[in-house]
Motif scaffolding. Structure first.
Motif, PDB file in Angstrom:
ATOM      1  N   SER A 283       0.834  -1.200   0.000  1.00 51.27           N
ATOM      2  CA  SER A 283       0.000   0.000   0.000  1.00 51.27           C
ATOM      3  C   SER A 283       0.874   1.256   0.000  1.00 51.27           C
ATOM      4  O   SER A 283       0.570   2.251  -0.661  1.00 51.27           O
ATOM      5  N   TRP A 284       2.000   1.184   0.699  1.00 48.81           N
ATOM      6  CA  TRP A 284       2.925   2.329   0.727  1.00 48.81           C
ATOM      7  C   TRP A 284       3.498   2.583  -0.669  1.00 48.81           C
ATOM      8  O   TRP A 284       3.607   3.708  -1.128  1.00 48.81           O
ATOM      9  N   LEU A 285       3.869   1.479  -1.359  1.00 49.87           N
ATOM     10  CA  LEU A 285       4.415   1.616  -2.708  1.00 49.87           C
ATOM     11  C   LEU A 285       3.370   2.156  -3.680  1.00 49.87           C
ATOM     12  O   LEU A 285       3.685   2.979  -4.550  1.00 49.87           O
ATOM     13  N   LEU A 286       2.118   1.692  -3.549  1.00 52.66           N
ATOM     14  CA  LEU A 286       1.042   2.184  -4.421  1.00 52.66           C
ATOM     15  C   LEU A 286       0.827   3.678  -4.200  1.00 52.66           C
ATOM     16  O   LEU A 286       0.659   4.445  -5.151  1.00 52.66           O
ATOM     17  N   GLU A 287       0.859   4.084  -2.936  1.00 54.41           N
ATOM     18  CA  GLU A 287       0.700   5.508  -2.605  1.00 54.41           C
ATOM     19  C   GLU A 287       1.820   6.312  -3.225  1.00 54.41           C
ATOM     20  O   GLU A 287       1.597   7.376  -3.820  1.00 54.41           O
ATOM     21  N   GLN A 288       3.048   5.800  -3.086  1.00 51.08           N
ATOM     22  CA  GLN A 288       4.217   6.468  -3.663  1.00 51.08           C
ATOM     23  C   GLN A 288       4.068   6.622  -5.165  1.00 51.08           C
ATOM     24  O   GLN A 288       4.347   7.687  -5.726  1.00 51.08           O
ATOM     25  N   ALA A 289       3.619   5.525  -5.808  1.00 46.63           N
ATOM     26  CA  ALA A 289       3.464   5.543  -7.275  1.00 46.63           C
ATOM     27  C   ALA A 289       2.430   6.577  -7.680  1.00 46.63           C
ATOM     28  O   ALA A 289       2.629   7.335  -8.632  1.00 46.63           O
ATOM     29  N   ALA A 290       1.298   6.637  -6.938  1.00 45.89           N
ATOM     30  CA  ALA A 290       0.244   7.595  -7.250  1.00 45.89           C
ATOM     31  C   ALA A 290       0.735   9.029  -7.058  1.00 45.89           C
ATOM     32  O   ALA A 290       0.483   9.914  -7.883  1.00 45.89           O
ATOM     33  N   GLU A 291       1.481   9.279  -5.969  1.00 43.97           N
ATOM     34  CA  GLU A 291       2.005  10.634  -5.703  1.00 43.97           C
ATOM     35  C   GLU A 291       2.999  11.043  -6.765  1.00 43.97           C
ATOM     36  O   GLU A 291       3.005  12.193  -7.224  1.00 43.97           O
ATOM     37  N   LYS A 292       3.845  10.106  -7.160  1.00 43.62           N
ATOM     38  CA  LYS A 292       4.870  10.391  -8.177  1.00 43.62           C
ATOM     39  C   LYS A 292       4.214  10.768  -9.485  1.00 43.62           C
ATOM     40  O   LYS A 292       4.601  11.729 -10.169  1.00 43.62           O
ATOM     41  N   GLU A 293       3.144  10.034  -9.817  1.00 43.47           N
ATOM     42  CA  GLU A 293       2.425  10.296 -11.065  1.00 43.47           C
ATOM     43  C   GLU A 293       1.784  11.670 -11.028  1.00 43.47           C
ATOM     44  O   GLU A 293       1.835  12.441 -11.983  1.00 43.47           O
ATOM     45  N   LYS A 294       1.188  12.011  -9.861  1.00 47.03           N
ATOM     46  CA  LYS A 294       0.546  13.305  -9.706  1.00 47.03           C
ATOM     47  C   LYS A 294       1.562  14.432  -9.842  1.00 47.03           C
ATOM     48  O   LYS A 294       1.328  15.441 -10.503  1.00 47.03           O
ATOM     49  N   ALA A 295       2.724  14.264  -9.225  1.00 52.80           N
ATOM     50  CA  ALA A 295       3.779  15.286  -9.264  1.00 52.80           C
ATOM     51  C   ALA A 295       4.287  15.488 -10.681  1.00 52.80           C
ATOM     52  O   ALA A 295       4.461  16.617 -11.143  1.00 52.80           O
ATOM     53  N   LYS A 296       4.461  14.371 -11.392  1.00 58.12           N
ATOM     54  CA  LYS A 296       4.938  14.466 -12.769  1.00 58.12           C
ATOM     55  C   LYS A 296       3.927  15.199 -13.638  1.00 58.12           C
ATOM     56  O   LYS A 296       4.268  16.041 -14.467  1.00 58.12           O
TER      57      LYS A 296
ATOM     58  N   TRP B 183       4.780  15.888 -20.764  1.00 59.14           N
ATOM     59  CA  TRP B 183       4.700  14.435 -20.923  1.00 59.14           C
ATOM     60  C   TRP B 183       5.939  13.899 -21.629  1.00 59.14           C
ATOM     61  O   TRP B 183       6.329  14.346 -22.661  1.00 59.14           O
ATOM     62  N   ASP B 184       6.593  12.910 -21.046  1.00 58.46           N
ATOM     63  CA  ASP B 184       7.787  12.284 -21.624  1.00 58.46           C
ATOM     64  C   ASP B 184       7.439  10.851 -22.019  1.00 58.46           C
ATOM     65  O   ASP B 184       7.222   9.992 -21.162  1.00 58.46           O
ATOM     66  N   THR B 185       7.361  10.637 -23.335  1.00 62.08           N
ATOM     67  CA  THR B 185       6.881   9.322 -23.777  1.00 62.08           C
ATOM     68  C   THR B 185       7.873   8.193 -23.519  1.00 62.08           C
ATOM     69  O   THR B 185       7.534   7.030 -23.627  1.00 62.08           O
ATOM     70  N   GLN B 186       9.137   8.565 -23.182  1.00 64.19           N
ATOM     71  CA  GLN B 186      10.102   7.486 -22.972  1.00 64.19           C
ATOM     72  C   GLN B 186      10.141   7.006 -21.521  1.00 64.19           C
ATOM     73  O   GLN B 186      10.864   6.084 -21.191  1.00 64.19           O
ATOM     74  N   ASP B 187       9.363   7.628 -20.660  1.00 65.43           N
ATOM     75  CA  ASP B 187       9.344   7.233 -19.249  1.00 65.43           C
ATOM     76  C   ASP B 187       8.461   5.994 -19.080  1.00 65.43           C
ATOM     77  O   ASP B 187       7.237   6.088 -19.133  1.00 65.43           O
ATOM     78  N   GLN B 188       9.092   4.838 -18.863  1.00 60.01           N
ATOM     79  CA  GLN B 188       8.359   3.562 -18.806  1.00 60.01           C
ATOM     80  C   GLN B 188       7.355   3.524 -17.662  1.00 60.01           C
ATOM     81  O   GLN B 188       6.250   3.049 -17.802  1.00 60.01           O
ATOM     82  N   ASP B 189       7.802   4.071 -16.506  1.00 57.56           N
ATOM     83  CA  ASP B 189       6.904   4.070 -15.332  1.00 57.56           C
ATOM     84  C   ASP B 189       5.597   4.744 -15.661  1.00 57.56           C
ATOM     85  O   ASP B 189       4.517   4.246 -15.375  1.00 57.56           O
ATOM     86  N   LEU B 190       5.742   5.935 -16.269  1.00 60.48           N
ATOM     87  CA  LEU B 190       4.564   6.740 -16.496  1.00 60.48           C
ATOM     88  C   LEU B 190       3.673   6.140 -17.568  1.00 60.48           C
ATOM     89  O   LEU B 190       2.458   6.224 -17.486  1.00 60.48           O
ATOM     90  N   ILE B 191       4.303   5.492 -18.561  1.00 60.69           N
ATOM     91  CA  ILE B 191       3.499   4.857 -19.606  1.00 60.69           C
ATOM     92  C   ILE B 191       2.624   3.786 -18.958  1.00 60.69           C
ATOM     93  O   ILE B 191       1.438   3.696 -19.194  1.00 60.69           O
ATOM     94  N   CYS B 192       3.290   3.000 -18.089  1.00 57.85           N
ATOM     95  CA  CYS B 192       2.580   1.910 -17.411  1.00 57.85           C
ATOM     96  C   CYS B 192       1.434   2.468 -16.581  1.00 57.85           C
ATOM     97  O   CYS B 192       0.304   2.026 -16.682  1.00 57.85           O
ATOM     98  N   LEU B 193       1.760   3.510 -15.771  1.00 52.10           N
ATOM     99  CA  LEU B 193       0.763   4.058 -14.864  1.00 52.10           C
ATOM    100  C   LEU B 193      -0.340   4.770 -15.620  1.00 52.10           C
ATOM    101  O   LEU B 193      -1.513   4.660 -15.284  1.00 52.10           O
ATOM    102  N   GLU B 194       0.072   5.520 -16.646  1.00 52.03           N
ATOM    103  CA  GLU B 194      -0.896   6.329 -17.395  1.00 52.03           C
ATOM    104  C   GLU B 194      -1.909   5.417 -18.065  1.00 52.03           C
ATOM    105  O   GLU B 194      -3.105   5.650 -18.022  1.00 52.03           O
ATOM    106  N   THR B 195      -1.384   4.318 -18.695  1.00 60.09           N
ATOM    107  CA  THR B 195      -2.294   3.404 -19.378  1.00 60.09           C
ATOM    108  C   THR B 195      -3.296   2.821 -18.395  1.00 60.09           C
ATOM    109  O   THR B 195      -4.483   2.716 -18.686  1.00 60.09           O
TER     110      THR B 195
END
Lengths: 269, 246
Positions: free
Chosen positions: A166-179, A185-197
């Motif tokens: 749950s902590w990691l999910l929260e971190q991922a959500a916060e990171k996405e929001k901050a970005k 938008w940076d299409t080469q960022d794998q994390d964001l592609i995964c999360l955005e999709t």
């Protein structure tokens, strides 16, 4: 037949273990040390359970099934013998985990280690009974206590895993929001592609999958704990399954254990 | 407590402890039998001993491969005698563990028709050969060290002076023997790993000699020898500098 099986098993396992002398640059073969050997035997024990169940379903009880059961019992009692000092391990681990910085992992892991120490005490008493040194104790009572201790210790481990997830999910959500808020938008960022999709379709499971994929130790630990849960759930009557499922889950958790011993970076700290 | 965790994490550490316990049971059983203990107690001690033996056999299942790997390493040693002794010792150990695996398979029912007595005798034979090789290696190391010590002392000239004065043959022999024994004592005292290894192998050799019927002693003596050698090997695990290298 037996020498062939033995040879193939050694080749398949291809085990290399760290040498005890860190300054020695000789071969890394130093023999199988006890925790690794214990995991192999555990895997073999659960494989016997699974195989026995499959044979029984297909051909009914017979000589092969009896032989497998005897082998399984022998491996179980051998492992119980080598578990004899492990309550000390659990107490030392509890002493280490009580110094963790985070509150929830500290409580969960310390509780888990203390309960595991109680499990090992019950296990020792059961061994003394099986060897004939304590003939007058009630085996079923102590076995029940041992199973309950094991069950609660697994629940504590799973609580810690869920907290980390749950902590990691929260971190991922916060990171996405901050970005999203600050940068283009940076299409080469794998994390964001995964999360955005996944964010666009809003399902929880793929997000969970993405998070766990990036943290293999946590995934392995969660899998191991979930698999280990099948045996006490069946013994305590909470969720009855069959020896085949228990054998399969046990085999899977033993393989994960072997993996974390062979590759220590995959062990959850 | 941390010391126990560190100790038991090492390979074969727990196995050595159970070996010591197994031979302690043998010794205890023999002592109690001599003192007229009940048959039930003796049966329980025997059951405990058998249980530990089977458990140890289970955890030794991979040791054949380890011994072969050790033999492969020993082939690269520079000294020819050491190379021969250690390699052959490891090969015999590998065969001993292979027979041990078959005994385990027989006892657990995997190979029900295995002749336990035959395979047991075979395994003890290989164990005996391995111990003889180990003792030969120890004797060779001792001889080398004694020669080195003797050649180191010769420039001092005290022994030469002594030998020039004594012309009685028997006294000369006795004196030489005394000098050799003193030299041996000095060499062993200044090389604790070699002394430990020698005592360990000497204790161990009585076990297969008894089991094969070559030199029958009592179960109590076998138990005592096994217990002593197990304690000495636990000592080499706790203090790695006490282990004889290579």
């Amino acid at each position: 037949m037996l020498p062939d099986v033995y040879r193939h098993l050694c080749a398949f396992l291809d085990v290399r273990y760290r040498t005890e002398d860190p300054h020695s640059n000789q071969s890394k073969w130093r023999g199988l040390h006890s925790p690794a050997m214990n995991m192999f035997i555990r895997a073999a024990q659960y494989a016997c359970m699974l195989l026995g169940h499959v044979l029984e379903r297909q051909a009914g009880p017979g000589a092969a099934r009896a032989a497998l059961r005897q082998l399984e019992a022998s491996m179980s009692s051998g492992r119980k013998l080598f578990r004899l000092g492990n309550m000390v391990h659990a107490m030392v681990a509890a002493r280490q985990t009580i110094q963790l910085p985070d509150l929830v992992p500290r409580i969960c892991l310390t509780a888990s280690n203390l309960i595991r120490a109680l499990y090992f005490i019950c296990d020792t008493v059961l061994w003394l009974k099986s060897v004939g040194l304590l003939p007058h104790i009630y085996k079923w009572k102590w076995r029940n206590w041992a199973t309950k201790c094991y069950y609660y210790s697994l629940l504590m481990n799973l609580t810690r895993d869920l907290y980390e997830i749950s902590w990691l999910l929260e971190q991922a959500a916060e990171k996405e929001k901050a970005k999203e808020n600050s940068f283009p938008w940076d299409t080469q960022d794998q994390d964001l592609i995964c999360l955005e999709t996944e964010r666009q379709s809003q399902p929880f499971l793929p997000l969970l999958y993405c998070t766990l994929k990036k943290h293999p130790p946590l995934l392995l630990d969660t899998t191991k704990n979930l698999c280990d849960l099948s045996s006490p759930l069946d013994r305590l009557g909470i969720y009855k399954t069959n020896p085949g499922i228990i054998g399969l889950c046990g085999l899977l958790s033993s393989l994960v254990g072997i993996l974390t011993i062979a590759k220590p970076h995959l062990k959850l700290k | 407590m941390e010391a126990w965790v560190r100790f038991s994490a090492q390979s074969a550490a727990k196995e050595r402890v159970f070996r010591a316990a197994q031979y302690a049971c043998t010794l205890l059983g023999y002592t109690m039998q001599k003192n007229g203990a009940s048959a039930e107690l003796l049966a329980r001690i025997k059951q405990l001993e058998a249980h530990m033996s089977l458990g140890r056999k289970l955890f030794r299942l991979g040791n054949s491969a380890e011994a072969l790997e050790a033999a492969k390493r020993a082939i690269h040693l520079s000294d020819m005698v050491l190379r021969f002794c250690i390699t052959v010792a490891h090969l015999n150990r590998a065969m001993y563990f292979a027979c041990d695996n078959i005994l385990w398979a027989g006892k657990t029912g995997l190979v029900p028709h295995a002749d336990q007595e035959k395979w047991s005798q075979r395994s003890f034979r290989y164990y005996l050969f391995a111990l003889i090789m180990n003792l030969s290696r120890d004797a060779y190391e001792i001889r080398l060290l004694m020669e080195r010590e003797a050649s180191g002392k010769r420039p001092k000239g005290t022994e030469n002076g002594h030998q020039a004065q004594v012309d009685n043959g028997l006294q000369h022999l006795a004196l030489r023997l005394r000098i050799q024994l003193r030299l041996l004592g000095h060499v062993l005292r200044s090389n604790p790993p070699l002394l430990l290894d020698l005592v360990k192998n000497a204790c161990d050799i009585f076990i297969p000699l008894d089991k094969l019927g070559l030199y029958k002693t009592s179960p109590g003596f076998v138990g005592l020898c096994g217990l002593t050698s197990s304690i000495l090997s636990i000592l080499t695990i706790v203090h790695p500098w006490l282990k004889l290298k290579p």
